[in-house]
Design an enzyme around this catalytic site. Structure first.
Site, PDB file in Angstrom:
ATOM      1  N   ASP A 134      -1.353   6.682   6.486  1.00 19.87           N
ATOM      2  CA  ASP A 134      -2.440   5.804   6.055  1.00 19.87           C
ATOM      3  C   ASP A 134      -2.646   4.799   7.188  1.00 19.87           C
ATOM      4  O   ASP A 134      -1.811   3.933   7.418  1.00 19.87           O
ATOM      5  CB  ASP A 134      -2.032   5.093   4.759  1.00 19.87           C
ATOM      6  CG  ASP A 134      -3.070   4.063   4.304  1.00 19.87           C
ATOM      7  OD1 ASP A 134      -4.093   3.877   5.009  1.00 19.87           O
ATOM      8  OD2 ASP A 134      -2.851   3.448   3.242  1.00 19.87           O
ATOM      9  N   LYS A 187     -11.881  -1.859   7.543  1.00 22.70           N
ATOM     10  CA  LYS A 187     -11.144  -2.813   8.354  1.00 22.70           C
ATOM     11  C   LYS A 187     -11.550  -2.679   9.826  1.00 22.70           C
ATOM     12  O   LYS A 187     -12.094  -3.594  10.422  1.00 22.70           O
ATOM     13  CB  LYS A 187      -9.643  -2.645   8.145  1.00 22.70           C
ATOM     14  CG  LYS A 187      -9.227  -3.152   6.764  1.00 22.70           C
ATOM     15  CD  LYS A 187      -8.110  -2.360   6.139  1.00 22.70           C
ATOM     16  CE  LYS A 187      -7.990  -2.582   4.642  1.00 22.70           C
ATOM     17  NZ  LYS A 187      -7.580  -3.905   4.197  1.00 22.70           N
ATOM     18  N   TRP A 239       0.824  -1.202   0.000  1.00 22.66           N
ATOM     19  CA  TRP A 239       0.000   0.000   0.000  1.00 22.66           C
ATOM     20  C   TRP A 239       0.856   1.249   0.000  1.00 22.66           C
ATOM     21  O   TRP A 239       0.550   2.228  -0.692  1.00 22.66           O
ATOM     22  CB  TRP A 239      -0.983  -0.020   1.179  1.00 22.66           C
ATOM     23  CG  TRP A 239      -1.962  -1.131   0.986  1.00 22.66           C
ATOM     24  CD1 TRP A 239      -1.969  -2.344   1.613  1.00 22.66           C
ATOM     25  CD2 TRP A 239      -3.034  -1.171   0.027  1.00 22.66           C
ATOM     26  NE1 TRP A 239      -2.985  -3.123   1.116  1.00 22.66           N
ATOM     27  CE2 TRP A 239      -3.658  -2.436   0.148  1.00 22.66           C
ATOM     28  CE3 TRP A 239      -3.523  -0.275  -0.918  1.00 22.66           C
ATOM     29  CZ2 TRP A 239      -4.752  -2.815  -0.642  1.00 22.66           C
ATOM     30  CZ3 TRP A 239      -4.616  -0.637  -1.700  1.00 22.66           C
ATOM     31  CH2 TRP A 239      -5.212  -1.889  -1.553  1.00 22.66           C
TER      32      TRP A 239
END
Lengths: 360, 360
Positions: free
Chosen positions: A172, A196, A103
């Protein structure tokens, strides 16, 4: 009673059962309004109350001061990979990125694609992202520093956040916001796809220090402009109203459970249960280095790919699902977000021991 | 039974009751998977089946050929206002916009903000957007022509779509996609925020002619890049999985009701009921010109603002809600999308007559 499995999916992921039950109960008639939350105008007083409540919970759970503003946006982390450089780049300055996995790599590819000056100041790519780098220097000319706080795919997590001084720290936190306490005021900007630890997919939580809003230029796509959304309290256009509603219920659930410290203790206990089995075994081989282990995503290999397939299949027979590792690491990944119960992890650990006994 | 009002909200708007009942029934356990649709991975076979089914329904209801691809994106029409010029602009060509109301104006402001060449070739701003312009010329150098098919705020709707020849025709159909039959192959790109006729907010339906995908440049934000999302069948990143699920249920409902022609007939009947009352009255003054009337949003004024307030209040006593007009027009707006029943409109019309008798 509804049939429910134990869901280790990496995201979209398991949600707290009381949240789902509330959604189900209210689905045709939200708070006596005679309509579903999906049918209520985002410009109504009802929705206004809801989104302000959600904003407030998002801030208060972690203790953000009023120097910060919460936004509920769309597009997940992928939209933020673009929004961060588009809003925060500064003439003559260079953004600093730390690469700790897939990511983070995507965030870096996006800043490169958009032609904004950046450099990668540290990376753990040399060892398949099995650790969090600690040796790097930021330099005073950085526009901001970007990190990925938890690496879902590799199962690593920052243990101590870097001290970036006056340089804005951007994170993030898609896969670990609300899993543990940290000092929120060390961050200038945090973003997290909700799917999540905080809700369903399709809503992104952004928490931004208000002084940064002045950086947003006018000539970027409005949908990615922090300032426009901050001015309208996320209602610059129609938000994902249902998503914001569920996020608010998850935030309420966190508070009802006793808040962030209670969840952190439970999360550490859950993670320890799994790591203890991994550490006591020659059969299971954890991917992440000990000093970089995540308490949200735990990754490991088995002696052969065939055994890994069997592990996933036999786990499924016990209603333990979503355990297949990402192809970048292979093997097994157990995602044990806030909504995963201690009992669920105990069931996994029991299975791991049985499986090792049988096949080890 | 749940308490349900008659909901004339302009969007997010009323949804078909059978759709909401299905969502409620399946909420804790989607199709025997033991998890909510919100907890299912977007990379699973289960979700893959769902999104392919939704894609197929979106195409087949209107009869799009295989030259078109359906995308499920995030960010509503606001994101598309940027995505259209970013993806479809061409060196040396100028985009042509037709301004028929607030949303068209926003689309125009966005192309201007992004610095792409454009011109407004027609506008009905001179008469507070009460009509659809018919007198314009496109010119052969246009990169594309952009129209707003239905103007939610002003209650106008294109009756005949313009013939743009070889120039790609792009339409924001947020508030009238699936309200009536049209020849889909006259369009190069259609986009629609789902929250009026197709589902909840937070998911945007984009239907793009595949040859246009070649225009997408590499250096634009990935989240706005049609080509990247087309290559991955909308799974370039995590979509709004719950939103796509509800859209699929609404599409199934359209098919179960008998398809687009049945809905169109019902919609025209519903609209006629209201317009007949407006036309027979000196008390109610419709905003839109007769030749430009929308069958989705009907707007009108009353003799005084005080009477307009009373109208909204007394309607609410009869459980008719969401009737307050937008401030740009004032007065009353009845949004009667596909999911608004004929009975709901009959109740409104009855009330309108009673109110006129009482106050007229």
């Amino acid at each position: 009673m509804a049939h429910r499995v134990i869901n280790f999916n990496p995201g979209p992921a398991t949600l707290p059962l009381p949240v789902l039950e509330t959604v189900q109960r209210e689905l045709l008639d939200y708070h006596g309004e005679g309509m579903s939350i999906m049918e209520i105008s985002h410009r109504s007083a009802t929705f206004d109350d809801l989104i302000l409540e959600a904003e407030s919970r998002v801030k208060h759970i972690m203790g953000f001061s009023d120097d910060y503003q919460v936004l509920f946006l769309q597009g997940g982390a992928t939209a933020q990979f673009a929004a961060v450089p588009l809003n925060l780049s500064r003439e003559g300055k260079t953004a600093a990125y730390i690469n700790t996995g897939s990511w983070a790599t995507k965030a870096i590819k996006e800043v490169e694609k958009l032609g904004k000056p950046f450099r990668v100041i540290a990376s753990s790519e040399d060892d398949n992202f099995s650790y969090i780098p600690t040796d790097f220097s930021i330099g005073p000319d950085a526009a901001y520093v970007h990190i990925t706080s938890n690496n879902t795919i590799f199962g690593t997590q920052w243990q101590e956040y870097p001290d970036t001084g006056d340089v804005p720290l951007v994170a993030d936190m898609s896969s670990d916001l609300y899993c543990r306490r940290f000092d929120p005021h060390r961050f200038a900007l945090i973003y997290a796809g909700a799917q999540k630890n905080a809700g369903p997919s399709g809503v992104t939580i952004v928490i931004i220090r208000k002084d940064l809003l002045e950086r947003s230029p006018k000539n970027i796509p409005s949908i990615l402009n922090y300032k426009l959304f901050a001015e309208k309290h996320s209602l610059y256009n129609t938000p994902n109203t249902f998503g914001v509603y569920v996020v608010n219920l998850v935030m309420k659930w966190i508070q009802d459970e006793g808040g962030i410290d209670v969840l952190e203790e439970r999360n550490r206990k859950k993670a320890r249960l799994v790591y203890d089995v991994l550490d006591a075994s020659d059969f299971y081989r954890p991917h992440a280095r000990k000093d970089s282990r995540s308490i949200m995503n735990i990754t490991w290999r088995l002696p052969t790919e065939d055994l890994e397939k069997r592990f996933v299949a036999e786990a499924k027979e016990r209603e333990l699902v979503g355990l297949k590792g990402h192809r970048s690491v292979g093997g097994i990944r157990a995602s044990i977000y806030n909504a995963m119960t201690l009992e669920g992890v105990q069931r996994l650990v029991e299975f791991m021991k049985d499986f090792e006994k049988k096949h080890g």
